[in-house]
Motif scaffolding. Sequence first.
Motif, short mmCIF file in Angstrom:
data_model
loop_
_atom_site.label_atom_id
_atom_site.label_comp_id
_atom_site.label_asym_id
_atom_site.label_seq_id
_atom_site.Cartn_x
_atom_site.Cartn_y
_atom_site.Cartn_z
N HIS A 203 78.98 -55.68 74.88
CA HIS A 203 77.72 -56.35 75.22
C HIS A 203 77.09 -55.71 76.46
O HIS A 203 75.87 -55.47 76.49
N ILE A 204 77.91 -55.41 77.47
CA ILE A 204 77.41 -54.77 78.68
C ILE A 204 76.89 -53.38 78.37
O ILE A 204 75.83 -52.96 78.87
N GLU A 205 77.61 -52.66 77.53
CA GLU A 205 77.17 -51.31 77.17
C GLU A 205 75.82 -51.35 76.46
O GLU A 205 74.94 -50.53 76.72
N LEU A 206 75.63 -52.33 75.59
CA LEU A 206 74.37 -52.46 74.87
C LEU A 206 73.22 -52.71 75.84
O LEU A 206 72.15 -52.09 75.74
N LEU A 207 73.42 -53.63 76.78
CA LEU A 207 72.37 -53.92 77.76
C LEU A 207 72.12 -52.73 78.69
O LEU A 207 70.98 -52.46 79.08
#
Length: 323
Positions: A203-207
């Motif tokens: 999720h962090i990578e996507l953001l």
Amino acid sequence: MYSCNATAASDASLQFLLSRSPPHLRQATAYIDAAQQKYIGTFASYGNGARHKKAIHALDMQGTKLDVAQDVVAFATELMMSPASTQASAPGGVGSRWFGIDTLQDPMDAAAISDLLWTLKPDLVIEIGTECGGSAVFYAQMLKLMRMPKQSKLLTYDVFPVYRRRCPGKSQGVKSEMWKDLVAEGFIEPRIADVTAPEELAHIELLSRNAETVLVIDDGDHHATPLVLHFELLAKFVTPGSVYLIQDTRLDRTCLAQRELRQRPWAYCADILGSKGGPARAVRYLQCESSSYKRLQFSIDYSLEKWVYSQHPGGYLRRAPVQ
């Protein structure tokens, strides 16, 4: 402050464990836990080099001239705000207030971080350790007030649901109207989860892919091993020129002082002084042994400790900008 020695070793085994899909977190944690033991006795001082070691010229109550090192004055301020003082409460544990909400950030660091937010203008801030939400409200409101063309987001993590957190009365941010508004407007995204979980890292990578500037603030678990693990997993998301802030590096030294002065030490001081270590030990490990720290070109940015006193001395880690 954080000098390395010949016992520093390669962390190739750790990097191999973390490069697996998903990362082998249990084995990585065991590796870090064993490796950080050699840095027992690490304590943070205030500032770096002659600037803060230089004596302050002062007078005592009798008019006698005194030369006192700035580090001593700063640490005395820390003790004054901790349980080692004779005050009825420890203001260092509450921090300054923002619209009536306890931020858990002392005034010096609140000013330093607000200046950092203004300078960086991050569109993604990752906070580990929501606790009562006061700092999250403070950071997110600052982002909102900057009115950037692209809306910023504060992604804030805590492993415990709100009812299990130690939050006093009406001053907690998570129960405030400002919290509700900032969440509804998308400035705060609260996550009740372990930031090291594979789905959270995804999720962090996507953001991060859509963010121009990413800032990380770790105010979660104050023991050395989880702090190192968080850095190893999240430092890559910090954009060049931005900062990874490990908070409360004061604790290792303050806990020792509380023990030696036999004054009401915090419950976790025995662990911080023992095998688990604290934030200052985590920073020293990163400097001496972390290939991620070196590869991503991190270094301590002492310029962010511009008011000498900080609860995070040596904790502002700046990633080198692109040349």
